[in-house]
Design a protein around this motif. Structure first.
Motif, PDB file in Angstrom:
ATOM      1  N   VAL A 179       0.872  -1.169   0.000  1.00  0.00           N
ATOM      2  CA  VAL A 179       0.000   0.000   0.000  1.00  0.00           C
ATOM      3  C   VAL A 179       0.909   1.220   0.000  1.00  0.00           C
ATOM      4  O   VAL A 179       1.787   1.349   0.840  1.00  0.00           O
ATOM      5  N   GLU A 225       0.910   5.274   0.243  1.00  0.00           N
ATOM      6  CA  GLU A 225       0.175   6.504   0.537  1.00  0.00           C
ATOM      7  C   GLU A 225       0.668   7.538  -0.464  1.00  0.00           C
ATOM      8  O   GLU A 225       1.719   8.136  -0.287  1.00  0.00           O
ATOM      9  N   HIS A 262      -1.238  10.170  -2.634  1.00  0.00           N
ATOM     10  CA  HIS A 262      -1.777  11.485  -2.998  1.00  0.00           C
ATOM     11  C   HIS A 262      -2.664  12.038  -1.887  1.00  0.00           C
ATOM     12  O   HIS A 262      -3.192  11.296  -1.068  1.00  0.00           O
ATOM     13  N   SER A 263      -2.871  13.358  -1.937  1.00  0.00           N
ATOM     14  CA  SER A 263      -3.713  14.014  -0.934  1.00  0.00           C
ATOM     15  C   SER A 263      -5.185  14.071  -1.343  1.00  0.00           C
ATOM     16  O   SER A 263      -6.039  14.402  -0.528  1.00  0.00           O
TER      17      SER A 263
END
Length: 98
Positions: A7, A9, A11-12
């Protein structure tokens, strides 16, 4: 059910598109946050970021891995990229959408 191996992380804001390229060596993700990110699939390491002022809604890579094309709200943009050695991305050329 299959297990998730990794997994990232990334993008916002929501991810709009994903491509796995280069014999499954790279993952390219785009997002409504205005970024395209190129990741090493094996390490999960971020290799390159392309920033844009608009929401990136789609992307694709040429079969020879030379060009990255992406679409924003009203434009299609093309960047010349290199996946050999140190990853480099040239400044995008802007084309009007048709």
């Amino acid at each position: 059910s299959e297990e998730i191996e990794k997994v990232i992380e990334a993008h916002s804001k929501p991810v709009s598109c994903l491509r796995i390229v280069g014999d499954s060596k790279w993952v390219i993700s785009s997002s409504y946050d205005g970024t395209i990110k190129i990741w090493s699939l094996y390490e999960g390491a971020l290799e390159q970021v392309i920033e844009d002022n608009g929401q990136i809604q789609s992307l694709d890579v040429s079969p020879d891995l030379r060009y990255l094309a992406y679409g924003t709200e009203s434009k299609v943009k093309v960047s010349e990229i290199k996946f050999e050695g140190e990853l480099e991305v040239a400044c995008p050329k802007r084309y009007s959408s048709v």
